[in-house]
Design a protein around this motif. Sequence first.
Motif, PDB file in Angstrom:
ATOM      1  N   VAL A  24       0.278  -6.307  65.674  1.00 25.47           N
ATOM      2  CA  VAL A  24      -0.562  -7.505  65.707  1.00 25.47           C
ATOM      3  C   VAL A  24       0.305  -8.762  65.596  1.00 25.47           C
ATOM      4  N   HIS A  25       1.230  -8.755  64.653  1.00 20.42           N
ATOM      5  CA  HIS A  25       2.112  -9.912  64.482  1.00 20.42           C
ATOM      6  C   HIS A  25       3.037 -10.062  65.693  1.00 20.42           C
ATOM      7  N   GLY A  26       3.473  -8.925  66.243  1.00 23.37           N
ATOM      8  CA  GLY A  26       4.335  -8.968  67.410  1.00 23.37           C
ATOM      9  C   GLY A  26       3.626  -9.545  68.619  1.00 23.37           C
ATOM     10  N   HIS A  90       9.268  -7.542  66.988  1.00 21.79           N
ATOM     11  CA  HIS A  90       8.833  -7.789  65.610  1.00 21.79           C
ATOM     12  C   HIS A  90       8.810  -6.452  64.874  1.00 21.79           C
ATOM     13  N   PRO A  91       9.545  -6.315  63.756  1.00 14.16           N
ATOM     14  CA  PRO A  91       9.609  -5.034  63.037  1.00 14.16           C
ATOM     15  C   PRO A  91       8.236  -4.608  62.531  1.00 14.16           C
ATOM     16  N   SER A  92       7.922  -3.324  62.703  1.00 16.39           N
ATOM     17  CA  SER A  92       6.625  -2.803  62.282  1.00 16.39           C
ATOM     18  C   SER A  92       6.735  -1.314  61.996  1.00 16.39           C
ATOM     19  N   THR A  93       6.407  -0.937  60.765  1.00 16.77           N
ATOM     20  CA  THR A  93       6.443   0.469  60.374  1.00 16.77           C
ATOM     21  C   THR A  93       5.417   1.282  61.158  1.00 16.77           C
ATOM     22  N   SER A  94       4.225   0.731  61.341  1.00 21.48           N
ATOM     23  CA  SER A  94       3.177   1.460  62.047  1.00 21.48           C
ATOM     24  C   SER A  94       3.554   1.693  63.511  1.00 21.48           C
ATOM     25  N   MET A  95       4.182   0.696  64.153  1.00 19.42           N
ATOM     26  CA  MET A  95       4.626   0.880  65.529  1.00 19.42           C
ATOM     27  C   MET A  95       5.724   1.933  65.606  1.00 19.42           C
ATOM     28  N   GLY A  96       6.599   1.944  64.601  1.00 17.27           N
ATOM     29  CA  GLY A  96       7.639   2.965  64.560  1.00 17.27           C
ATOM     30  C   GLY A  96       7.048   4.359  64.489  1.00 17.27           C
ATOM     31  N   GLU A 117      20.045  -8.881  67.421  1.00 18.81           N
ATOM     32  CA  GLU A 117      20.222  -8.033  66.241  1.00 18.81           C
ATOM     33  C   GLU A 117      19.164  -6.944  66.207  1.00 18.81           C
ATOM     34  N   GLU A 118      19.332  -5.921  67.020  1.00 23.53           N
ATOM     35  CA  GLU A 118      18.352  -4.833  67.057  1.00 23.53           C
ATOM     36  C   GLU A 118      18.636  -3.823  65.947  1.00 23.53           C
ATOM     37  N   PRO A 119      17.618  -3.086  65.500  1.00 24.37           N
ATOM     38  CA  PRO A 119      17.830  -2.055  64.480  1.00 24.37           C
ATOM     39  C   PRO A 119      18.801  -0.986  64.981  1.00 24.37           C
TER      40      PRO A 119
END
Length: 204
Positions: A24-26, A90-96, A117-119
């Motif tokens: 959502v934030h992404g 945008h980092p997101s645990t749920s998307m991961g 700066e990617e993970p």
Amino acid sequence: MPGYKKFTRRDILLGMKILFLASVHGRKQYKEHCQKIVDLTKAAGHNVDADLEMTHEDMAAWDLKQNVSFHRQLLDKIKKNDVVFAELSHPSTSMGYLVATAIQLGKPVVIFFAGQEEPHLFRTLEETNDKLTIVRYMSVGQLDEEVPIALEFVNSAQDVRFNFFVSPEISSYLDWIAKNKKIPRSVYLRNLIDTDMNLQEDFS
């Protein structure tokens, strides 16, 4: 490589069912990016399942039952669609979690990432799963070039797999091609074979 064409296949799959995911934030922060990816994919003749309108306020108003139902629907969509595109700038645990589920189900996955700066996990996933690729881009305009390459990748990822060993020197060269020419290794190798096939007049 003079005269080299990125796409030489005559049988690129049309009408693939592609699920587009973004947090959502992404979706809010990278709205133009998400819309561009969806628009380009549809313009290429594919069916895209994407919800770009849902907001954080919408989800905040849900009760537990609605949240559970929503995530079950997403998991069901991953199973029903052919391919998963995910904008993960945008980092997101749920998307991961959703991307991991798609990988586990054997779906071709493309992760779009804007920035530098990617993970570190992205590189690990890309190197250990031949059905996943990372599209690294710096601007919305760059997506005009990157989305067609991503579609070619997922098209190839649905083909019959053929594994073989190569020397360290060839492996290094393929890594160089992927990084500098922005061509997935499998696409590059298949293009070489396609070119040779076209030269074989006795092959029908």
